[in-house]
Design an enzyme around this catalytic site. Structure first.
Site, short mmCIF file in Angstrom:
data_model
loop_
_atom_site.label_atom_id
_atom_site.label_comp_id
_atom_site.label_asym_id
_atom_site.label_seq_id
_atom_site.Cartn_x
_atom_site.Cartn_y
_atom_site.Cartn_z
N GLY A 13 24.20 52.57 27.04
CA GLY A 13 24.53 53.61 26.02
C GLY A 13 23.41 53.99 25.01
O GLY A 13 22.20 53.47 25.30
N GLN A 14 23.40 54.59 23.89
CA GLN A 14 22.90 55.08 22.94
C GLN A 14 21.65 53.83 22.32
O GLN A 14 20.41 54.34 22.24
CB GLN A 14 23.50 55.82 21.98
N ASP A 36 25.65 47.15 32.88
CA ASP A 36 26.49 48.02 32.41
C ASP A 36 27.80 48.50 33.61
O ASP A 36 27.49 47.92 34.67
CB ASP A 36 25.65 49.48 31.99
N ASN A 54 31.59 44.97 34.14
CA ASN A 54 32.60 45.55 33.35
C ASN A 54 33.21 44.21 32.45
O ASN A 54 33.46 43.20 32.80
CB ASN A 54 33.75 45.82 34.26
N TYR A 144 38.89 52.32 16.60
CA TYR A 144 37.31 51.72 16.67
C TYR A 144 37.09 50.84 15.54
O TYR A 144 36.79 49.85 15.43
CB TYR A 144 36.68 53.03 16.66
N LYS A 148 36.83 46.87 15.17
CA LYS A 148 35.40 46.28 14.50
C LYS A 148 35.61 45.42 13.42
O LYS A 148 34.99 44.30 13.33
CB LYS A 148 34.44 47.47 14.29
C1 VAH Z 1 30.55 56.66 15.32
N1 VAH Z 1 28.28 56.75 15.89
O1 VAH Z 1 30.46 57.87 14.87
C2 VAH Z 1 29.31 55.76 15.64
C3 VAH Z 1 29.29 54.86 14.48
C4 VAH Z 1 29.35 54.89 12.03
C5 VAH Z 1 29.54 55.80 13.01
O2 VAH Z 1 30.19 53.85 14.47
O3 VAH Z 1 31.77 56.25 16.03
#
Ligand code: VAH
Length: 315
Positions: A13-14, A36, A54, A144, A148
């Site tokens: 990933g990034q 990965d 995975n 997301y 989190k």
């Molecule tokens: C996103 N780059 O845009 C991520 C990050 C705060 C942004 O969590 O979902």
């Protein structure tokens, strides 16, 4: 001292791409295992061990812990804000059950330290927008962000209940040139550089005045390793640390790019579903707790980041 053996899950990933390289510099190529779900599309495999993993297949994950007995695990695998909204149930499953699988196995195999990234996406429309504090109302509107926020609660639970030394940072938007971004709302701030150099123009999917907290990847990687290297007694936050480098709008970033590419033209899309996500996030972050606890200090501001992005992308 027993040598460190570090497993990085989500190494393609990034963040993972750069974190593996940096960790291998400190701990040796053979002691950092890149993992990965797909083969790396660059030579990371040649630089050290790589495993197909995975994070949702707990039996395979257990074999990884059994094989390497890692002293540190970085769990970076996740669906980010924009892609998560395209597939909410997968985002919840990967982000949540992936974390719980790693937490359980880290307990079972007595992993000394775990790192798991959170995000400013844990904040929502009713969180304070300016200098958002470490502790405040958090009503995330994306799956997301929900995953989190829940993950932060689980991390704190495993620390207090089981003594697991897990550490975390709420990353702002991360800007980098080495690896492609992965479906985030802040990714305009990366695409803009590629288009500016290729086409002298960019059409932003966020509006001109959308201010968001951001950080250059060099700072994010250094801050992550500084947090992991800090003595445990200095860590007062076991959910996730606020951290930031700078805040800017697409308009301000466009003006900074024009200092390097004078005829750069910035336009704006009429509508994009990522605007509502961005509007629910803070404009700036207060990260004094991280500075006080473990000496955090950003190294890149807007002009230094812009100069570095353009210099490296031009190569
Ligand atoms: C996103 N780059 O845009 C991520 C990050 C705060 C942004 O969590 O979902």
């Amino acid at each position: 001292m027993m040598s460190e053996r570090i497993v990085v899950i989500g190494s393609n990933g990034q963040i993972g791409t750069e974190l593996v390289t940096e960790l291998r510099k400190s701990y040796g190529d053979g002691n950092v295992i890149a993992c990965d779900i797909r083969r790396p599309d660059y030579d990371i495999k040649n630089a050290g061990p790589f495993e197909f993993v995975n994070v949702l297949e707990k039996d395979i994950l257990k074999q990884l812990f059994q094989k390497y007995k890692p002293t540190q695990v970085y769990l970076l695998a996740a669906l980010l804000s924009a892609t998560g909204e395209q597939n909410p149930k997968l985002a919840w499953d990967l982000n949540m059950n992936g974390l719980l699988n790693v937490l359980d196995l880290a307990l079972e195999y007595k992993t000394a330290r775990i790192y798991w990234p959170s995000s400013i996406a844990v904040f929502g429309p009713n969180s304070p927008k300016i200098q958002t504090p470490q502790l405040c109302i958090m009503d995330p509107i994306t799956v997301y962000g929900i995953s989190k926020l829940a993950g932060e609660r689980w991390c704190e639970y495993y620390f207090h209940r089981y003594g697991l030394d897990i550490r975390s940072i709420r990353y702002p938007g991360l800007i980098s040139w080495k690896a492609a971004p992965g479906g985030g709302t802040t990714d305009y701030a990366i695409h803009i550089f590629h288009d500016a150099l290729k086409k002298n123009s960019y059409k932003s999917f966020l509006s001109a005045e959308t201010e968001l907290p951001m950080m250059y990847m060099d700072d994010a990687i250094r801050g992550t390793i500084e947090l992991m290297d800090a003595p445990a007694e200095k860590i007062s936050i076991r959910s996730s640390y606020n951290l930031t480098g700078m805040s800017f709008t697409p308009e301000v970033l466009g003006k900074e790019i024009k200092n390097h590419i004078p005829d750069f033209k910035l336009e704006y899309m009429d509508f994009d579903q990522r605007q509502a996500i961005a509007d629910s996030w803070p404009k700036s972050i207060n990260d004094t707790v991280a500075s006080n606890d473990w000496g955090w200090k950003p190294g890149f501001n807007l002009s230094k980041m812009t100069e570095s992005m353009i210099l490296n992308l031009r190569k």
